[in-house]
Design an enzyme around this catalytic site. Structure first.
Site, PDB file in Angstrom:
ATOM      1  N   ARG A  72       0.755  -1.224   0.049  1.00 38.71           N
ATOM      2  CA  ARG A  72      -0.025  -0.134   0.066  1.00 38.71           C
ATOM      3  C   ARG A  72       0.767   1.311  -0.015  1.00 38.71           C
ATOM      4  O   ARG A  72       0.373   2.268  -0.091  1.00 38.71           O
ATOM      5  CB  ARG A  72      -1.057   0.073   1.027  1.00 38.71           C
ATOM      6  CG  ARG A  72      -2.152  -1.136   1.152  1.00 38.71           C
ATOM      7  CD  ARG A  72      -3.005  -1.022   2.356  1.00 38.71           C
ATOM      8  NE  ARG A  72      -2.031  -1.579   3.520  1.00 38.71           N
ATOM      9  CZ  ARG A  72      -2.762  -1.322   4.841  1.00 38.71           C
ATOM     10  NH1 ARG A  72      -3.989  -1.153   4.988  1.00 38.71           N
ATOM     11  NH2 ARG A  72      -2.022  -2.012   5.931  1.00 38.71           N
ATOM     12  N   HIS A 209      10.395 -23.020   6.674  1.00 36.47           N
ATOM     13  CA  HIS A 209      11.931 -22.647   6.301  1.00 36.47           C
ATOM     14  C   HIS A 209      12.959 -23.655   7.093  1.00 36.47           C
ATOM     15  O   HIS A 209      14.027 -23.757   6.735  1.00 36.47           O
ATOM     16  CB  HIS A 209      12.268 -21.264   6.787  1.00 36.47           C
ATOM     17  CG  HIS A 209      12.071 -20.887   8.217  1.00 36.47           C
ATOM     18  ND1 HIS A 209      10.967 -20.690   9.080  1.00 36.47           N
ATOM     19  CD2 HIS A 209      13.036 -20.960   9.304  1.00 36.47           C
ATOM     20  CE1 HIS A 209      11.224 -20.461  10.186  1.00 36.47           C
ATOM     21  NE2 HIS A 209      12.448 -20.754  10.502  1.00 36.47           N
ATOM     22  N   LYS A 213      17.158 -25.686   6.099  1.00 42.40           N
ATOM     23  CA  LYS A 213      18.302 -25.719   6.519  1.00 42.40           C
ATOM     24  C   LYS A 213      18.968 -26.948   6.360  1.00 42.40           C
ATOM     25  O   LYS A 213      18.470 -27.967   6.212  1.00 42.40           O
ATOM     26  CB  LYS A 213      17.946 -25.471   8.368  1.00 42.40           C
ATOM     27  CG  LYS A 213      17.564 -24.386   8.805  1.00 42.40           C
ATOM     28  CD  LYS A 213      17.199 -24.226  10.160  1.00 42.40           C
ATOM     29  CE  LYS A 213      16.527 -22.890  10.593  1.00 42.40           C
ATOM     30  NZ  LYS A 213      17.567 -21.857  10.397  1.00 42.40           N
ATOM     31  N   GLU A 247      14.054 -21.396  22.691  1.00 45.29           N
ATOM     32  CA  GLU A 247      14.632 -19.923  22.150  1.00 45.29           C
ATOM     33  C   GLU A 247      14.871 -19.150  23.491  1.00 45.29           C
ATOM     34  O   GLU A 247      14.245 -19.454  24.745  1.00 45.29           O
ATOM     35  CB  GLU A 247      13.409 -19.017  21.313  1.00 45.29           C
ATOM     36  CG  GLU A 247      12.991 -19.688  20.062  1.00 45.29           C
ATOM     37  CD  GLU A 247      12.123 -18.838  19.558  1.00 45.29           C
ATOM     38  OE1 GLU A 247      12.285 -17.993  18.745  1.00 45.29           O
ATOM     39  OE2 GLU A 247      10.895 -19.316  19.851  1.00 45.29           O
ATOM     40  N   ASP A 266       2.705 -22.902  16.895  1.00 49.04           N
ATOM     41  CA  ASP A 266       3.641 -21.975  16.195  1.00 49.04           C
ATOM     42  C   ASP A 266       4.608 -23.053  15.743  1.00 49.04           C
ATOM     43  O   ASP A 266       5.227 -22.610  14.710  1.00 49.04           O
ATOM     44  CB  ASP A 266       4.219 -20.827  17.211  1.00 49.04           C
ATOM     45  CG  ASP A 266       5.118 -20.002  16.505  1.00 49.04           C
ATOM     46  OD1 ASP A 266       4.937 -19.488  15.105  1.00 49.04           O
ATOM     47  OD2 ASP A 266       6.001 -19.611  16.956  1.00 49.04           O
ATOM     48  N   HIS A 271       7.299 -27.432  12.226  1.00 49.90           N
ATOM     49  CA  HIS A 271       8.685 -27.607  12.616  1.00 49.90           C
ATOM     50  C   HIS A 271       9.154 -28.973  13.202  1.00 49.90           C
ATOM     51  O   HIS A 271       9.698 -29.753  12.683  1.00 49.90           O
ATOM     52  CB  HIS A 271       9.436 -26.587  13.345  1.00 49.90           C
ATOM     53  CG  HIS A 271       9.326 -25.231  12.665  1.00 49.90           C
ATOM     54  ND1 HIS A 271       9.213 -24.757  11.184  1.00 49.90           N
ATOM     55  CD2 HIS A 271       9.583 -23.750  13.204  1.00 49.90           C
ATOM     56  CE1 HIS A 271       9.212 -23.472  10.938  1.00 49.90           C
ATOM     57  NE2 HIS A 271       9.179 -23.005  12.125  1.00 49.90           N
ATOM     58  N   LYS A 369      10.014 -20.437  24.865  1.00 55.02           N
ATOM     59  CA  LYS A 369      10.720 -19.004  24.681  1.00 55.02           C
ATOM     60  C   LYS A 369      11.132 -18.776  25.961  1.00 55.02           C
ATOM     61  O   LYS A 369      10.783 -19.536  27.138  1.00 55.02           O
ATOM     62  CB  LYS A 369       9.649 -17.880  24.391  1.00 55.02           C
ATOM     63  CG  LYS A 369       9.204 -18.117  22.796  1.00 55.02           C
ATOM     64  CD  LYS A 369       8.216 -17.079  22.381  1.00 55.02           C
ATOM     65  CE  LYS A 369       7.918 -17.237  20.752  1.00 55.02           C
ATOM     66  NZ  LYS A 369       9.129 -17.071  20.170  1.00 55.02           N
TER      67      LYS A 369
END
Length: 518
Positions: A72, A209, A213, A247, A266, A271, A369
């Site tokens: 935009r 993704h 790897k 993480e 998530d 994964h 996390k």
């Protein structure tokens, strides 16, 4: 710029700068364009645009390549080019080269508009037609939807209605969608129906993704290129498998996305279940997409859940406190997080695989996390050897062999085994034999998005899960999500810098095992 294997007309030619023995990403994309929706987002800025430049810098994109942004912002082509250049300079893996950038910049275009703007999609259609004529992209266009899933339907419908999704003979059109692929089985099926009503199944590329790897792909090499591991990669020798994605940060500005999603949706659904499939699958007939996907789907279809989910799952939410010498906020104190949020930042589950190879071997998956460190790994832990000659030694010292595959960081693999301690007594302790990519190879590993974008342009789908895999993954996770929602219990608090809530340790202790501390 290094000479490419394709001339302006797309004809194949020999590249005098490429060593024929060099097998590093030596597949060259043909004439094509990549259209990025969501170019103002972090993913495009930090990963996608730098990956495109890195491919160009390595001579893997043809001169007849174009990069088109759609957003935009009231930008001209030159404004978008400056944004791309700034992104490349800050985040690209390879050094900035003005000659490479000049070549790439010739194909950079921008189309201003919103997803509901018919005129904008007509301008996009005109832009691609001009690129076909001016740059020789030959009607080959990939549409990368780096946008929220709720916008997929609208964008796909616009592409279809304006004739952008349909390819004539000798051309191709492809669509790339980012995870999450739905938030449960029902939504995943709906999303799949939407996308595949516009694009044929072999033109839909679902990006995970992690599958790009280097170390993830090395799982296949480690298992099937070596006689050493495959004979013991089964229930006769393996005690259990732990798959971890930890993480050491909080939501990192993703609060708007993360809250209501949580660690299980998530990370585990995509994964970690993909890593499980690669670890447990049978040897495929070939590395062709059909053969590789078929073996992964067999594993996911064979997954069985525990009878009592309360005993074999755990949820946690990080609290505030000190981590690494820094006072950090708890999840409920982070910006954009409701004070009564029940979203988990840590999730752990146990599953079993009902096949001859893996019967009786539990697979433990955990993600979280604000944990002790950033690490993703697969640990295949073997049964203890009979302690016949070493009765005088402590059982704790006489440990279990393990093969640990490190996905990130410090990509590589470690083998843990017992060795005699120097001295006059026969004393055995665990030692490790370590392989690291950075130590063993001079070339650096390409970024995951480099490999995946190149695969999209080449039309090579082995690393992309198809909708059957996505649906099987949701069938595994949905019962856990439904159980957690039905209990109404809040996730258990855990200290930042720890390895999760006490309930996760109890999950393992019930089975007589414990989590690894990477």
């Amino acid at each position: 710029m290094p000479e490419n294997d394709y001339g302006a007309t797309g004809s194949k030619r020999r590249n005098p700068l490429r060593d024929p023995r060099d097998r590093r990403l030596n597949r060259i994309a043909g004439p094509s364009s990549l259209v990025l929706f969501g170019v103002t987002g972090d993913l495009a800025r930090k990963k996608l645009m730098p990956a495109v430049y890195d491919l160009a810098n390595r001579g893997l994109l043809p001169p007849s390549f174009a990069l088109v942004g759609f957003a935009r912002r009231e930008w001209e082509n030159e404004d978008f080019a400056e944004e791309v250049k700034a992104s490349v300079k800050q985040y690209a893996r390879t050094p900035f080269d003005e000659a490479v950038w000049a070549q790439l910049n010739e194909g950079v275009r921008f189309v201003q508009g919103s997803f509901d703007d018919d005129e904008a999609f007509e301008r996009l259609k005109d832009t691609l037609a001009q690129l076909d004529e001016q740059r020789g992209t030959r009607g080959n266009h990939a549409f990368y939807l780096s946008i929220p899933p709720k916008a997929f339907e609208q964008v796909c419908r616009q592409l279809s209605e304006h004739g952008l999704a349909q390819a004539t003979d000798g051309q191709w059109r492809r669509v790339v969608i980012e995870k999450p692929f739905g938030h449960n089985l029902e939504s995943a099926r709906k999303l799949n129906d939407i996308v595949e009503s516009v694009f044929p199944p072999d033109a839909v590329f679902r990006i995970d993704h992690y599958l790009g790897k280097e170390t993830v792909q090395n799982i296949l090499a480690l298992r099937f290129a070596n006689q050493l591991f495959e004979p013991i990669w089964n229930a006769n020798y393996v005690d259990h498998v732990q798959i971890t994605m930890a993480e050491d940060i909080g939501t990192g500005g993703r609060a708007g996305y993360y809250d209501g999603v949580g660690a299980a949706r998530d990370v585990i659904q995509n994964h970690l279940l993909q890593l499980l499939a690669l670890t447990a699958m049978e040897e495929p007939i070939s590395f062709d997409a059909e053969d590789l996907r078929a073996e992964k789907e067999k594993v996911l279809a064979a997954v069985r859940l525990p009878e009592d989910l309360s005993l074999h799952s755990a949820r946690g939410q990080f609290a505030g406190g000190w981590q690494g010498g820094e006072l950090v906020k708890g999840y409920l104190e982070e910006d954009g997080i409701p004070a009564d949020s029940t979203t988990e930042t840590y999730a752990a589950i146990r599953v079993d695989i009902h096949t001859r190879r893996w019967s009786g071997v539990p697979f433990y998956l955990r993600a979280g996390k604000r944990l002790g460190r950033r690490v993703t790994e697969i640990a295949v832990v073997f049964k203890k050897a009979p302690n016949l000659l070493f009765r005088d030694q402590s059982t704790d010292e006489f440990g279990q062999n393990a093969v640990v595959i490190r996905v990130q960081p410090d990509e590589g693999a470690t083998i843990r085994f017992g060795s005699k301690v120097p001295g006059t007594q026969m004393e055995v302790r665990d030692v490790s034999m370590d392989f690291g990519y950075g130590h063993s190879f001079t070339e650096s590993s390409p970024e995951a998005y480099e490999r995946l974008i190149l695969d999209v342009l080449l039309g090579e789908p082995p690393l992309f899960p198809r909708h059957e895999e996505v649906e099987l993954s949701w069938k595994i996770l949905d019962p856990f999500e439904e159980y957690w929602a039905a209990t109404g219990d809040k996730p258990e608090p855990y200290a930042p810098g720890s390895w999760g809530p006490a309930s996760a340790d109890a999950l393992m202790a019930r089975d007589g095992r414990s989590w690894r501390r990477p």
